[in-house]
Design a protein around this motif. Sequence first.
Motif, PDB file in Angstrom:
ATOM      1  N   ILE A 547       8.597  16.074  -2.206  1.00 39.95           N
ATOM      2  CA  ILE A 547       7.586  15.079  -2.547  1.00 39.95           C
ATOM      3  C   ILE A 547       7.807  14.616  -3.979  1.00 39.95           C
ATOM      4  O   ILE A 547       7.921  15.427  -4.905  1.00 39.95           O
ATOM      5  N   GLY A 548       7.909  13.293  -4.160  1.00 34.25           N
ATOM      6  CA  GLY A 548       8.059  12.713  -5.488  1.00 34.25           C
ATOM      7  C   GLY A 548       6.712  12.309  -6.058  1.00 34.25           C
ATOM      8  O   GLY A 548       5.703  13.001  -5.873  1.00 34.25           O
ATOM      9  N   LYS A 549       6.663  11.184  -6.723  1.00 34.53           N
ATOM     10  CA  LYS A 549       5.410  10.711  -7.307  1.00 34.53           C
ATOM     11  C   LYS A 549       4.406  10.384  -6.207  1.00 34.53           C
ATOM     12  O   LYS A 549       4.748   9.802  -5.188  1.00 34.53           O
ATOM     13  N   VAL A 550       3.162  10.782  -6.438  1.00 34.87           N
ATOM     14  CA  VAL A 550       2.096  10.592  -5.458  1.00 34.87           C
ATOM     15  C   VAL A 550       0.991   9.744  -6.072  1.00 34.87           C
ATOM     16  O   VAL A 550       0.545  10.003  -7.202  1.00 34.87           O
ATOM     17  N   LYS A 551       0.563   8.726  -5.330  1.00 36.15           N
ATOM     18  CA  LYS A 551      -0.544   7.879  -5.776  1.00 36.15           C
ATOM     19  C   LYS A 551      -1.666   7.969  -4.757  1.00 36.15           C
ATOM     20  O   LYS A 551      -1.467   7.759  -3.563  1.00 36.15           O
ATOM     21  N   GLY A 552      -2.860   8.302  -5.229  1.00 36.00           N
ATOM     22  CA  GLY A 552      -4.025   8.317  -4.362  1.00 36.00           C
ATOM     23  C   GLY A 552      -4.670   6.951  -4.326  1.00 36.00           C
ATOM     24  O   GLY A 552      -5.001   6.377  -5.370  1.00 36.00           O
ATOM     25  N   ILE A 553      -4.821   6.376  -3.143  1.00 34.94           N
ATOM     26  CA  ILE A 553      -5.477   5.076  -3.011  1.00 34.94           C
ATOM     27  C   ILE A 553      -6.953   5.226  -3.367  1.00 34.94           C
ATOM     28  O   ILE A 553      -7.592   6.218  -3.024  1.00 34.94           O
ATOM     29  N   HIS A 554      -7.456   4.220  -4.080  1.00 31.64           N
ATOM     30  CA  HIS A 554      -8.838   4.268  -4.565  1.00 31.64           C
ATOM     31  C   HIS A 554      -9.039   5.479  -5.466  1.00 31.64           C
ATOM     32  O   HIS A 554     -10.068   6.173  -5.408  1.00 31.64           O
ATOM     33  N   GLY A 555      -8.007   5.736  -6.281  1.00 39.12           N
ATOM     34  CA  GLY A 555      -8.087   6.835  -7.232  1.00 39.12           C
ATOM     35  C   GLY A 555      -8.070   8.209  -6.604  1.00 39.12           C
ATOM     36  O   GLY A 555      -8.450   9.195  -7.241  1.00 39.12           O
ATOM     37  N   GLY A 556      -7.628   8.298  -5.346  1.00 38.36           N
ATOM     38  CA  GLY A 556      -7.609   9.588  -4.666  1.00 38.36           C
ATOM     39  C   GLY A 556      -8.964  10.039  -4.161  1.00 38.36           C
ATOM     40  O   GLY A 556      -9.112  11.180  -3.705  1.00 38.36           O
ATOM     41  N   GLU A 557      -9.960   9.147  -4.233  1.00 34.71           N
ATOM     42  CA  GLU A 557     -11.298   9.487  -3.754  1.00 34.71           C
ATOM     43  C   GLU A 557     -11.414   9.187  -2.261  1.00 34.71           C
ATOM     44  O   GLU A 557     -10.586   8.491  -1.672  1.00 34.71           O
ATOM     45  N   VAL A 558     -12.472   9.718  -1.652  1.00 35.25           N
ATOM     46  CA  VAL A 558     -12.766   9.387  -0.260  1.00 35.25           C
ATOM     47  C   VAL A 558     -12.981   7.887  -0.156  1.00 35.25           C
ATOM     48  O   VAL A 558     -13.685   7.289  -0.973  1.00 35.25           O
ATOM     49  N   THR A 559     -12.350   7.270   0.822  1.00 32.69           N
ATOM     50  CA  THR A 559     -12.378   5.823   0.917  1.00 32.69           C
ATOM     51  C   THR A 559     -12.486   5.380   2.365  1.00 32.69           C
ATOM     52  O   THR A 559     -12.293   6.165   3.294  1.00 32.69           O
ATOM     53  N   LYS A 560     -12.788   4.119   2.553  1.00 32.14           N
ATOM     54  CA  LYS A 560     -12.766   3.532   3.884  1.00 32.14           C
ATOM     55  C   LYS A 560     -11.334   3.167   4.243  1.00 32.14           C
ATOM     56  O   LYS A 560     -10.539   2.798   3.381  1.00 32.14           O
TER      57      LYS A 560
END
Length: 646
Positions: A547-560
Amino acid sequence: MERRITLTSHIPFLLFFFLSLSILWSFYINPISFFCSQVSLSVTSENPFTARASVIRYWNNQVSDSKQTPKPPPDFLLSKASPLSAVETAFFARLAAQKALSSHLSAFCSAANLFCLFDDAPMTTSDEQNADADFALYNNKKFSNYGASRVAGADVFKNYSDGINFATDSFARYSRSSTGHGERFTTYADDGNVANANFTSYGSAATGGAGEFSNYHPRVNVPNLRFASYDSDSNGHKLSFSSYTEDTNSGSEGFVSYGKNGNGVPVEFGSYGDTSNVMSSTFTAYGEMGNGANDSFTAYTSNANNPDNNFKSYGVNGNSAADSFSSYRQGANAGGDSFQSYGRNSNSDRVNFVNYGKTHSGGTDTFREYGKGLVGPVVGFKAYGVNNKFKDYAKKGVTFAQYANLSSNSNKGVTEGNGVSVNKRVEPGKFFREYLLKEGTVMKIPNIRDKMPKRSFLPRVISSKLPFSTGGLLELKRIFHAQNESSAERVLMHALSECERNPSIGETKRCVGSIEDMIDFAVSVLGHNATVRTTANVNGSNQNVMIGKVKGIHGGEVTKSVSCHQSLYPYLLYYCHSVPKVRVYVSDIVDVESKVKINEGVAICHIDTSAWSSGHGAFVALGSGPGLIEVCHWIFENDMIWTISD
């Protein structure tokens, strides 16, 4: 001579007129979006009258923020647009409106890039020689009178019809009247889409020997299997079905007059249909007038979703049969079994139901005329499940011990209640924990390749004119030339049933057959400020990666989010749904040795798993249960996920 003017002769002109009017209307409604879409089209030299161009305009009107320069739709989405030209679209839309597509099906399927051929006839293979065969990496064949009167030896079918879209195999009078001969089907037709197999008069009048079906049709979308007069009039020809149709989706199996008039025919079903989805099996006149039959069903359709098994006239007029149902349908979700005239008028049958129907949620079993007219029956129900109906069954020789003594929520593990461990296979890497999505982690990536046949969406002007409901199944069968009891019919039925299924708790769902419909559903859940993603390619499949660089969508928060998964259907169809409490990640996937980025994966983590079945493959793989852990998985090739734009 007076020249007749018809509407048909003016179709090209009228089409051009209405398309031009549509373009002018788009400019009037949203001139900024229209201008940007035309700039995008001019850069790519896009014909403004194609379905692809129409999708771009629709995207810009529905998805993009009008205050900013709209981002064009991604290529992986546009590549699924219909290849039909404007004239072809108008022509087939008119045929659809007139219910005349059926007469032009071949041209329609070809021009629109559909998948309409489900029942291709296989080639024929016969054998007059007394030689054994090893069928490895072998594809669609028709075997007629193969191995008749063979003495000893064995035929082995390994990796047969492996990974092909349509496995169409027929075994007629195979191994008939053989003596001490064996047949082995191992890893047969795995990872396919539609699998047709017909075993007619297979092993009839055989003496001794054995037939083994191991890992037969695993991970097939729509298995369609028929065993007619299989092992009839045979003597001691043992059959075993192990990990049969495991992890399949929909489909059905029929056993008609199986083992009829047989003598001492033992049949073992182990882990049959395990983790399958909406599997249906029918046993009609199974073991009829047999002598000393010995059938065992162990972990049959366990952990399956809505299995439906029907036993009709099973073992009628038989003598001294022994049938055992152990951990049958344990951990399954819903489903139902019907036993009609089971063992009727037989002599000294022994039937045992142990840990039968230990389901996670519901399920109903019906016993009608069960054991009626038996002489000296011994039927035992021990720790049998709930929701069962008995009508007009044998009143003597039937014992109920610890009946209905099981809780519907008692199955919390992967070990059966009688201490027998179910040999259940879950592909490594298919499910994983969220903490693994961290730079530097080495983990296994499953096979994320798209196994569906290549198809395109239909333009909405055509798809909207086709029925899409179980109520319209007859018309759909007529359009796509689907015969009764055919694979084509089952493909249609399964897709419609899944799309009409009630949503699970907290789920919002819709099946879409056009890009415009998909955009509309995503926007209805997420709003206009939405974006769509998929895993970039299939690099890293079936191997360990870093696993390389990881980006959480919506800041890694719970999202729709809205996830869209392909369904098998003549045209491109997606099952799109939104479930609560998820987190979405985009991660670089790096080669372990070279440390070079080889892929960009998209993963979704389900934070709330409390409503999942305890037999779900995720818990088998990760060793937990509903609501106790989060579960993550990758977005596979050609599946996609929509989220709110960052």
